[in-house]
Design a protein around this motif. Structure first.
Motif, short mmCIF file in Angstrom:
data_model
loop_
_atom_site.label_atom_id
_atom_site.label_comp_id
_atom_site.label_asym_id
_atom_site.label_seq_id
_atom_site.Cartn_x
_atom_site.Cartn_y
_atom_site.Cartn_z
N SER A 30 -6.22 64.65 -15.67
CA SER A 30 -5.67 64.12 -14.43
C SER A 30 -6.82 63.94 -13.46
CB SER A 30 -4.65 65.11 -13.88
OG SER A 30 -4.12 64.64 -12.66
N ARG A 62 -8.18 63.28 -9.43
CA ARG A 62 -7.79 63.55 -8.05
C ARG A 62 -8.99 63.31 -7.14
NH1 ARG A 62 -4.17 67.81 -6.32
NH2 ARG A 62 -4.21 67.89 -4.05
N VAL A 97 -2.52 70.48 -14.63
CA VAL A 97 -2.54 69.73 -15.90
C VAL A 97 -1.78 70.49 -16.98
CG1 VAL A 97 -3.98 68.67 -17.67
CG2 VAL A 97 -4.68 68.54 -15.27
N GLN A 138 1.49 68.46 -17.93
CA GLN A 138 1.19 67.58 -19.05
C GLN A 138 1.06 68.28 -20.40
OE1 GLN A 138 -2.14 65.41 -16.41
NE2 GLN A 138 -1.73 64.36 -18.33
#
Lengths: 156, 156
Positions: free
Chosen positions: A20, A22, A71, A75
């Motif tokens: 991910s 950011r 995460v 996920q």
């Protein structure tokens, strides 16, 4: 808003990855300070931070722990995961505006108790590892897709 | 607001302790969710959480990591500390309304590089350890007292 789907224990394979990205904002640092109670002026006071070797405000080290947690929870393995252990090594400062990619990768599946070990790293826009570590979780048994509810600071 | 004073390396002794107490609120969990991006409905959605073995929303495990970070940064060794490593074991769920005491205790001073190791634990109102771990930091060289600036979500 996107539904969150998990990968149950039986479907996890060694080397399987998720990540991910950011971009770190000043607001993220303020939020972490409020959540944790860590009011170190190195994170909140530009005038103070300018007197340190960092020269400007940096994010809390443990902020990267939050990114890893996200995460794992969102996920891989995702919803239904039980978080048992985390090691973290904070390797380099994180500054406002940095683009951080948080990557987790399955390194071990244990037969007993659906324990799964994942390598974790947070890398900045220059490819520099700002944090690394290892997570141990109990992976979920069942496939699950959930629709997250947005965090709401005004909820009672 | 209280000034934050550190304990420099030379003044640290084995067994020296610091602690901080926090009552966990729903808002703390929302703040951590926003800071981390961890939107696991186990933390944010009472209806979903009621279907899990926890029966209600619990705090993110890594929220306890934030509490540990706060005691290290605010108190022992305090301002000027550089955070190098943290291990965390999440042992029991944290619920809204729990009173958590976060304790850190100096377990080792290394001659080289002012490295200091601290035992960390977060204990709830029933005396149950909800998280334990070990921190490794570089302790500050100089005594320092700083006046923290409050986190401000509306700052630019």
């Amino acid at each position: 808003m996107k539904a969150l789907s998990n990968v149950p224990y039986s479907a996890l394979s060694i080397g399987q990855q998720a990540s991910s990205t950011r971009i770190v904002s000043r607001r993220d640092i303020q939020l972490f300070a409020l959540a944790s109670g860590d009011w170190n002026p190195l994170h909140l006071d530009e005038d103070y931070a300018a007197t340190t070797s960092f020269g400007e405000c940096i994010a809390h080290g443990m902020f990267t722990g939050g990114l890893v947690s996200a995460v794992l929870a969102n996920q891989l393995p995702g919803p239904g995961t039980v978080y048992l252990e985390q090691t973290l090594r904070f390797r380099a400062p994180v500054r406002v505006g940095d683009t951080l990619e948080t990557r987790v990768s399955v390194s071990e599946k244990r037969d007993r108790g659906q324990r799964v070990v994942l390598d974790c790293k947070v890398v900045n826009q220059d490819g520099k590892r700002v944090a690394t570590g290892t997570a141990t979780v109990i992976a979920p048994t069942e496939s699950l897709t959930v629709m997250p509810r947005s965090p709401d600071l005004d909820s009672p």
